[in-house]
Design a protein around this motif. Sequence first.
Motif, PDB file in Angstrom:
ATOM      1  N   ILE B 220       0.838  -1.199   0.000  1.00 32.43           N
ATOM      2  CA  ILE B 220       0.000   0.000   0.000  1.00 32.43           C
ATOM      3  C   ILE B 220       0.873   1.249   0.000  1.00 32.43           C
ATOM      4  CG2 ILE B 220      -1.696   1.291   1.353  1.00 32.43           C
ATOM      5  CD1 ILE B 220      -2.876  -1.081  -0.006  1.00 32.43           C
ATOM      6  N   ARG B 221       1.965   1.211   0.759  1.00 29.33           N
ATOM      7  CA  ARG B 221       2.861   2.363   0.803  1.00 29.33           C
ATOM      8  C   ARG B 221       3.366   2.696  -0.599  1.00 29.33           C
ATOM      9  NH1 ARG B 221       8.358   2.675   0.880  1.00 29.33           N
ATOM     10  NH2 ARG B 221       9.176   4.675   1.576  1.00 29.33           N
ATOM     11  N   GLY B 222       3.768   1.659  -1.328  1.00 29.24           N
ATOM     12  CA  GLY B 222       4.261   1.873  -2.689  1.00 29.24           C
ATOM     13  C   GLY B 222       3.197   2.486  -3.586  1.00 29.24           C
ATOM     14  N   GLU B 223       1.965   1.989  -3.467  1.00 25.27           N
ATOM     15  CA  GLU B 223       0.877   2.519  -4.287  1.00 25.27           C
ATOM     16  C   GLU B 223       0.612   3.983  -3.941  1.00 25.27           C
ATOM     17  OE1 GLU B 223      -1.368   0.966  -6.540  1.00 25.27           O
ATOM     18  OE2 GLU B 223       0.004  -0.743  -6.649  1.00 25.27           O
ATOM     19  N   VAL B 224       0.599   4.259  -2.608  1.00 26.88           N
ATOM     20  CA  VAL B 224       0.305   5.619  -2.168  1.00 26.88           C
ATOM     21  C   VAL B 224       1.387   6.581  -2.650  1.00 26.88           C
ATOM     22  CG1 VAL B 224       0.061   7.102  -0.146  1.00 26.88           C
ATOM     23  CG2 VAL B 224      -1.052   4.894  -0.194  1.00 26.88           C
ATOM     24  N   LEU B 225       2.642   6.137  -2.630  1.00 28.37           N
ATOM     25  CA  LEU B 225       3.741   7.005  -3.068  1.00 28.37           C
ATOM     26  C   LEU B 225       3.518   7.478  -4.494  1.00 28.37           C
ATOM     27  CD1 LEU B 225       7.037   5.470  -1.673  1.00 28.37           C
ATOM     28  CD2 LEU B 225       5.845   7.536  -0.968  1.00 28.37           C
ATOM     29  N   SER B 226       2.971   6.591  -5.355  1.00 25.87           N
ATOM     30  CA  SER B 226       2.774   7.016  -6.740  1.00 25.87           C
ATOM     31  C   SER B 226       1.486   7.819  -6.902  1.00 25.87           C
ATOM     32  CB  SER B 226       2.785   5.814  -7.680  1.00 25.87           C
ATOM     33  OG  SER B 226       1.658   5.028  -7.442  1.00 25.87           O
ATOM     34  N   LEU B 227       0.468   7.499  -6.065  1.00 24.34           N
ATOM     35  CA  LEU B 227      -0.800   8.240  -6.166  1.00 24.34           C
ATOM     36  C   LEU B 227      -0.677   9.650  -5.591  1.00 24.34           C
ATOM     37  CD1 LEU B 227      -3.509   5.625  -5.095  1.00 24.34           C
ATOM     38  CD2 LEU B 227      -3.301   6.705  -7.324  1.00 24.34           C
ATOM     39  N   ARG B 228       0.213   9.785  -4.605  1.00 25.41           N
ATOM     40  CA  ARG B 228       0.310  11.021  -3.842  1.00 25.41           C
ATOM     41  C   ARG B 228       0.593  12.231  -4.734  1.00 25.41           C
ATOM     42  NH1 ARG B 228       4.850  11.250   0.752  1.00 25.41           N
ATOM     43  NH2 ARG B 228       6.169  11.507  -1.046  1.00 25.41           N
ATOM     44  N   GLU B 229       1.334  12.006  -5.815  1.00 26.90           N
ATOM     45  CA  GLU B 229       1.739  13.126  -6.660  1.00 26.90           C
ATOM     46  C   GLU B 229       0.715  13.442  -7.739  1.00 26.90           C
ATOM     47  OE1 GLU B 229       4.269  14.629  -5.595  1.00 26.90           O
ATOM     48  OE2 GLU B 229       4.768  13.053  -4.145  1.00 26.90           O
ATOM     49  N   ARG B 230      -0.407  12.697  -7.762  1.00 26.53           N
ATOM     50  CA  ARG B 230      -1.384  12.920  -8.832  1.00 26.53           C
ATOM     51  C   ARG B 230      -2.193  14.196  -8.584  1.00 26.53           C
ATOM     52  NH1 ARG B 230      -2.468   7.571 -10.808  1.00 26.53           N
ATOM     53  NH2 ARG B 230      -4.438   8.208 -11.727  1.00 26.53           N
ATOM     54  N   GLU B 231      -2.804  14.691  -9.664  1.00 32.71           N
ATOM     55  CA  GLU B 231      -3.474  15.999  -9.597  1.00 32.71           C
ATOM     56  C   GLU B 231      -4.636  16.015  -8.610  1.00 32.71           C
ATOM     57  OE1 GLU B 231      -2.628  14.495 -12.298  1.00 32.71           O
ATOM     58  OE2 GLU B 231      -1.435  15.868 -13.520  1.00 32.71           O
ATOM     59  N   PHE B 232      -5.426  14.910  -8.572  1.00 34.18           N
ATOM     60  CA  PHE B 232      -6.621  14.995  -7.729  1.00 34.18           C
ATOM     61  C   PHE B 232      -6.274  15.093  -6.251  1.00 34.18           C
ATOM     62  CE2 PHE B 232      -7.068  10.698  -5.951  1.00 34.18           C
ATOM     63  CZ  PHE B 232      -6.192   9.981  -6.745  1.00 34.18           C
ATOM     64  N   ILE B 233      -5.126  14.530  -5.868  1.00 35.96           N
ATOM     65  CA  ILE B 233      -4.697  14.668  -4.473  1.00 35.96           C
ATOM     66  C   ILE B 233      -4.216  16.100  -4.230  1.00 35.96           C
ATOM     67  CG2 ILE B 233      -3.073  13.831  -2.733  1.00 35.96           C
ATOM     68  CD1 ILE B 233      -5.107  11.771  -3.430  1.00 35.96           C
ATOM     69  N   LEU B 252      -8.074   6.008  -0.499  1.00 33.31           N
ATOM     70  CA  LEU B 252      -8.532   4.635  -0.257  1.00 33.31           C
ATOM     71  C   LEU B 252      -9.334   4.034  -1.425  1.00 33.31           C
ATOM     72  CD1 LEU B 252      -8.133   2.568   1.919  1.00 33.31           C
ATOM     73  CD2 LEU B 252     -10.259   3.281   2.971  1.00 33.31           C
ATOM     74  N   PRO B 253     -10.291   4.796  -2.014  1.00 29.98           N
ATOM     75  CA  PRO B 253     -11.034   4.196  -3.131  1.00 29.98           C
ATOM     76  C   PRO B 253     -10.127   3.765  -4.280  1.00 29.98           C
ATOM     77  CG  PRO B 253     -12.129   6.179  -2.374  1.00 29.98           C
ATOM     78  CD  PRO B 253     -10.818   6.129  -1.678  1.00 29.98           C
ATOM     79  N   ASN B 254      -8.972   4.428  -4.436  1.00 30.38           N
ATOM     80  CA  ASN B 254      -8.060   4.053  -5.509  1.00 30.38           C
ATOM     81  C   ASN B 254      -7.219   2.838  -5.161  1.00 30.38           C
ATOM     82  OD1 ASN B 254      -8.268   6.086  -7.747  1.00 30.38           O
ATOM     83  ND2 ASN B 254      -8.161   7.412  -5.945  1.00 30.38           N
ATOM     84  N   LEU B 255      -7.325   2.390  -3.905  1.00 31.34           N
ATOM     85  CA  LEU B 255      -6.515   1.252  -3.472  1.00 31.34           C
ATOM     86  C   LEU B 255      -7.342  -0.022  -3.369  1.00 31.34           C
ATOM     87  CD1 LEU B 255      -4.531   3.109  -0.716  1.00 31.34           C
ATOM     88  CD2 LEU B 255      -3.668   2.386  -2.914  1.00 31.34           C
ATOM     89  N   VAL B 256      -8.605   0.055  -3.804  1.00 30.27           N
ATOM     90  CA  VAL B 256      -9.498  -1.106  -3.651  1.00 30.27           C
ATOM     91  C   VAL B 256      -8.898  -2.344  -4.317  1.00 30.27           C
ATOM     92  CG1 VAL B 256     -11.718  -2.060  -4.335  1.00 30.27           C
ATOM     93  CG2 VAL B 256     -11.601   0.211  -3.360  1.00 30.27           C
ATOM     94  N   ALA B 257      -8.398  -2.176  -5.553  1.00 24.80           N
ATOM     95  CA  ALA B 257      -7.892  -3.345  -6.277  1.00 24.80           C
ATOM     96  C   ALA B 257      -6.748  -4.043  -5.542  1.00 24.80           C
ATOM     97  CB  ALA B 257      -7.481  -2.949  -7.684  1.00 24.80           C
ATOM     98  N   PRO B 258      -5.645  -3.333  -5.190  1.00 25.40           N
ATOM     99  CA  PRO B 258      -4.566  -4.056  -4.490  1.00 25.40           C
ATOM    100  C   PRO B 258      -5.002  -4.659  -3.164  1.00 25.40           C
ATOM    101  CG  PRO B 258      -4.101  -1.706  -4.575  1.00 25.40           C
ATOM    102  CD  PRO B 258      -5.234  -1.954  -5.508  1.00 25.40           C
ATOM    103  N   ILE B 259      -5.924  -3.980  -2.451  1.00 20.76           N
ATOM    104  CA  ILE B 259      -6.356  -4.516  -1.152  1.00 20.76           C
ATOM    105  C   ILE B 259      -7.121  -5.816  -1.356  1.00 20.76           C
ATOM    106  CG2 ILE B 259      -7.840  -4.119   0.847  1.00 20.76           C
ATOM    107  CD1 ILE B 259      -7.179  -1.143   0.563  1.00 20.76           C
ATOM    108  N   ILE B 260      -8.093  -5.802  -2.290  1.00 19.45           N
ATOM    109  CA  ILE B 260      -8.893  -7.017  -2.517  1.00 19.45           C
ATOM    110  C   ILE B 260      -8.002  -8.153  -3.009  1.00 19.45           C
ATOM    111  CG2 ILE B 260     -10.676  -8.030  -3.987  1.00 19.45           C
ATOM    112  CD1 ILE B 260     -12.260  -5.554  -3.712  1.00 19.45           C
ATOM    113  N   ILE B 261      -7.081  -7.836  -3.935  1.00 18.95           N
ATOM    114  CA  ILE B 261      -6.215  -8.883  -4.475  1.00 18.95           C
ATOM    115  C   ILE B 261      -5.377  -9.507  -3.362  1.00 18.95           C
ATOM    116  CG2 ILE B 261      -4.257  -9.333  -5.989  1.00 18.95           C
ATOM    117  CD1 ILE B 261      -5.366  -7.108  -7.812  1.00 18.95           C
ATOM    118  N   SER B 262      -4.734  -8.664  -2.556  1.00 18.88           N
ATOM    119  CA  SER B 262      -3.807  -9.245  -1.580  1.00 18.88           C
ATOM    120  C   SER B 262      -4.553  -9.958  -0.458  1.00 18.88           C
ATOM    121  CB  SER B 262      -2.855  -8.182  -1.034  1.00 18.88           C
ATOM    122  OG  SER B 262      -3.504  -7.409  -0.094  1.00 18.88           O
TER     123      SER B 262
END
Lengths: 325, 340
Positions: B220-233, B252-262
């Motif tokens: 999740i940390r890795g995913e957040v690191l890349s999402l953090r720099e996006r425009e909507f944030i 969190l809504p953008n992390l649904v896929a990795p959470i469900i998968i793992s």
Amino acid sequence: MLFYILRRVISAISVVIVTVVCSFLLFFAAPHDPAGVICGPKCTPERLKDITNSLNLDQPMVEQIGLYFKGIAVGRDYTAGGVTRHCDAPCLGYSYILGVPVTDLLARAVPVTLSIVIGGATIYLIFGVLIGTIAARVRGTTLDKAAVGTSLVIGSVPYFIVALVIALYATFLPRSQYTSFFENPIQWAGGLLAAWLCLGLTNSAQYTRYSRASMIEALGQDFTRTARSKGISERRVVYRHGLRAAMTPVITIFGVDVAYQLVNTIFTERIFQLPGLGTRIINAFNQYDLPVLMGGVIVGATVLVVMNLLVDILYTVLDPRVRLG
Amino acid sequence: MEPLIEEAALEPKGASIDAMTAPTGQPKKVVTRHKSPTQIALARLRKDRLAMVCLGIFVFFILIAVFAPLLAKLEGQDTTTLHQDLIDEYGFPTISFTSEHWFGIEPRLGRDLFARFVYGARPSLIVAITVTAITGVVGVVMGLLAGFLGGWIDRVISWVVDFVLSLPYLLFAIAAPAVILSVMGDNPTEADVSQVTRSRFLALILVLSFFGWASLARLIRGEVLSLREREFIAAAKVLGVPTHKVLFKELLPNLVAPIIISTSLALPTYIVAEAGLTFLGVGLVEPTPSWGLTISNATTYYRADPLYLWLPVLAISILVLALSLLGDSIRDAFDPRTRR
């Protein structure tokens, strides 16, 4: 480069030290009466006093941990039944239930565990890489699908169940037992064959998948096309040019994996009744022998940390594409 | 891959072209149906026949566990009664399947196997689902905090994650139940069965949770690191949205896929862990019915009474295999790039 290695070594040492402190807190600070537990069911007041004095359980926690580290570095003395015994460095404690230093106890079990893992790992590396490479060459055919499907199924069924079924039903294999390699190499190999095959077959499944994926990638690279265009045989292209490039990630996984196998042979040893580290630790658990359990945890953690460190350093040497930031 | 917006209710091709070009000026009417990525993934999953079969198997075992008392009552037996009258002098049962004992009885003790089988589904599933829930929540929160806040919080959490992942989990899983009784204040050599059972349950859940959250937190940390720099944030931050809302409403809504998968891939590993540790004798203890315990007891009778061994062996293998395949299908549905 040198700076990177130094930094990794320091962080590895810090992890080991924190592990020792944490397990010390778990085994000696958290329980209400560690001396009573170590003493066992047939506890006499003298023995209890011996334990309290030798382990300095009546002193502050910091001092106890300091003494434990001192034991690892230079050794320390333990009193049991009026006799004082010296426990040589690296002293991981003293088992009052069995009456031996923990280090000796574990050192006797290490060759068994090493034998199991080395034999098993050789089998699964060779089998896995071979099947994976063949599957990659015939990608998309029935043979490939069968190999991938089988490896998926074998990889999904719990290991202890596969091991148990092999141990119970593969009675045509020589009876599983441990003889020292230096005593009788043939008996050594025969007695461990069942455990090796079991470890080898189940683990080759994941190596099939790794090496298949890695091989498919390598065969799609430019250098493979160049090799083919030179007109050399397909066999040479795959096994000389492709396999070499495909093996780097597989070998990296293998390095870390062997460390985990060393720590996790408990199921194999228990099911095939081999007197390795895992069996020692299960026995210690059944007798609530806390010093042995703690020694086992520390040895296991150290093996993992050291192997991870070695693999990381080797990787930077082997693969020139890895840049150190 | 399906289009994100489905064009529905389109007129037949010829007619729509007519409508576009018709001089009457009626604009083309396109009804769009919006689907979130999760809905698309679920729709894809529903079409996957293997995944549906595996889901069916999982639901079947859950129903067995939930309705265990009912099933046992239907048979008219319980898990603890010793049917010594049906055991011969060598300890072997004199009956196999009868209308009273559907799966026969245990050698030596003579307890009913069907009742122990249906109740045995419970501990595996309870431990696995509890641990999956705990590790899911802790892993996501830790990963979000480390990835989004950065700085010293990130350094501390990342160090703990690395530390936990470098520890030998199986050894701690054996060591923890030895200590936990005396932590709770009882002397392990004198504790009674119910205390031991309770402490073992607790130890299993604690150890598996302690070692399970770290890999999810790292992901999740890795995913957040890349999402953090996006425009909507960035936009949310500029608008002055409070941090907890950015974390849980935007990220969190953008992390649904990795959470469900793992989590779906983690669930079967916890079932295996519970059964395996119980088999080793460091998990649950008698008289609690558990498949791991039954397997461990049955190894001495595998020739005389193969069903005693094979029922729990097959049950665990089928359940875990179904869950692993389901996890793979879920991963493929949420992340089509990994499709086999």
